[in-house]
Design a protein around this motif. Structure first.
Motif, PDB file in Angstrom:
ATOM      1  N   THR A  18       0.703  -1.078  -0.175  1.00  0.00           N
ATOM      2  CA  THR A  18      -0.029  -0.149   0.010  1.00  0.00           C
ATOM      3  C   THR A  18       0.747   1.281  -0.038  1.00  0.00           C
ATOM      4  OG1 THR A  18      -0.250   0.167   2.445  1.00  0.00           O
ATOM      5  CG2 THR A  18      -1.725  -1.242   1.347  1.00  0.00           C
ATOM      6  N   CYS A  42      -1.068   0.364  -4.775  1.00  0.00           N
ATOM      7  CA  CYS A  42      -2.313   1.364  -4.484  1.00  0.00           C
ATOM      8  C   CYS A  42      -2.147   2.676  -4.411  1.00  0.00           C
ATOM      9  CB  CYS A  42      -3.332   0.518  -3.723  1.00  0.00           C
ATOM     10  SG  CYS A  42      -3.251   0.689  -2.031  1.00  0.00           S
ATOM     11  N   HIS A  61      -3.762  -0.062  -8.704  1.00  0.00           N
ATOM     12  CA  HIS A  61      -4.919  -0.024  -8.263  1.00  0.00           C
ATOM     13  C   HIS A  61      -5.355   1.163  -7.546  1.00  0.00           C
ATOM     14  CE1 HIS A  61      -5.223  -4.536  -9.038  1.00  0.00           C
ATOM     15  NE2 HIS A  61      -4.002  -4.282  -8.901  1.00  0.00           N
ATOM     16  N   CYS A  63      -7.259   3.249  -5.038  1.00  0.00           N
ATOM     17  CA  CYS A  63      -8.007   2.873  -3.835  1.00  0.00           C
ATOM     18  C   CYS A  63      -7.742   3.596  -2.717  1.00  0.00           C
ATOM     19  CB  CYS A  63      -7.504   1.656  -3.587  1.00  0.00           C
ATOM     20  SG  CYS A  63      -8.128   0.523  -2.013  1.00  0.00           S
ATOM     21  N   GLN A  70     -13.771  -0.498   0.014  1.00  0.00           N
ATOM     22  CA  GLN A  70     -12.609  -0.203  -1.046  1.00  0.00           C
ATOM     23  C   GLN A  70     -11.287  -1.024  -0.812  1.00  0.00           C
ATOM     24  OE1 GLN A  70     -11.645   3.559  -2.764  1.00  0.00           O
ATOM     25  NE2 GLN A  70     -13.321   4.224  -1.882  1.00  0.00           N
ATOM     26  N   PHE A  74      -9.849  -4.313  -3.336  1.00  0.00           N
ATOM     27  CA  PHE A  74      -8.634  -4.207  -3.869  1.00  0.00           C
ATOM     28  C   PHE A  74      -7.870  -5.630  -3.600  1.00  0.00           C
ATOM     29  CE2 PHE A  74      -4.175  -2.579  -2.364  1.00  0.00           C
ATOM     30  CZ  PHE A  74      -3.548  -3.094  -3.725  1.00  0.00           C
TER      31      PHE A  74
END
Length: 264
Positions: A18, A42, A61, A63, A70, A74
């Motif tokens: 992330t 993301c 992605h 997100c 969400q 994801f």
């Protein structure tokens, strides 16, 4: 990162990082790509370029991890695309400076959501996948020295990161043996935004000289720790916090004592 031979490889592993489009997160994504993982990153907006090493590129992605729906969508989409999920690095986070006395409820809630609730949302979604796999999985939470010492100017952020360390230990207890959960406590790191955080090059040099290893950390220092925790080398490591801080900051009282010491 420049193309280079990895310390070891994790071929076939699928990883999510992330906040993996810049800073420490990008270094972690590139290190996992270099270790032959499939990597998904993301963010709220797609960057101009994605992490890429040796012809391998992370997928992006869009997100907002503060939204549990969400976050789950994801994670599920990555697992469905690759048929598995082995590694989650909860790196997204941060906070601007804010006086705790005047921080608005909206600001405080947003910082807590990004730095504590968002990692929980992603971890819950990842655990649902990892717990069903014979090989389980590894979740790595990126924390901060702000969690283990006072954090004036970013008090709410520090409190959220302290909560993340507590969450790490509890999830390790609840989700073992299939899923290992660990945290990296990140010290003073020089990223592309170092000037905003630490000031001039002279100031950064002074900070570096105050640390036992005589330099500030780099993204690849944190990435190497994440690679270790994600690997079989850490098969018996769970609920741990690994400090990546160059030996830690020197206590201020020692400088005060030194400045008031009587000459010999």
């Amino acid at each position: 990162m420049p193309d280079q031979q990895p310390l070891f490889t994790l071929p076939g592993r699928v990883a999510i990082v992330t906040g993996g489009t810049r800073g420490i997160g990008r270094s972690i994504a590139e290190t996992l790509l270099n270790a032959q993982c499939e990597v998904a990153v993301c963010g709220r907006h797609e960057p101009a370029s994605l992490p890429s090493v040796n012809g391998r590129t992370a997928s992006f992605h869009a997100c907002d991890l503060r939204d549990a729906g969400q976050a789950r969508a994801f994670v599920d989409s990555v697992a469905e695309r690759h048929g598995r999920l082995d590694i989650l690095v909860n790196n997204a986070g941060g906070s601007p400076q804010a006086d705790a006395a005047t921080a608005s409820p909206r600001f405080s809630e947003a910082i807590l959501a990004l730095n504590l609730l968002a990692p929980l949302h992603a971890a819950q979604a990842a655990n649902r996948v990892m717990a069903t796999q014979e090989t389980g999985g590894s979740i790595i939470n990126i924390a901060s020295v702000s969690a283990i010492r006072p954090s004036p100017g970013t008090a709410i952020y520090g409190a959220a990161k302290a909560g993340l360390l507590s969450l790490t230990r509890s999830l390790a207890q609840e989700w073992g043996p299939a899923v290992r959960v660990n945290a990296i406590v990140v010290g003073l790191i020089e990223t592309e935004n170092a000037e905003e955080t630490y000031g001039s090059a002279i100031a950064r040099d002074a900070i570096a000289s105050s640390l036992p290893l005589r330099r500030m950390g780099r993204g690849d220092d944190v990435a190497a720790a994440a690679l270790y925790l994600a690997s079989p080398l850490a098969a018996y490591v769970s609920g741990a916090q690994l400090n990546v801080d160059g030996g830690g900051e020197r206590p201020l009282f020692l400088e005060i004592v030194k400045s008031y010491a009587k000459p010999d």
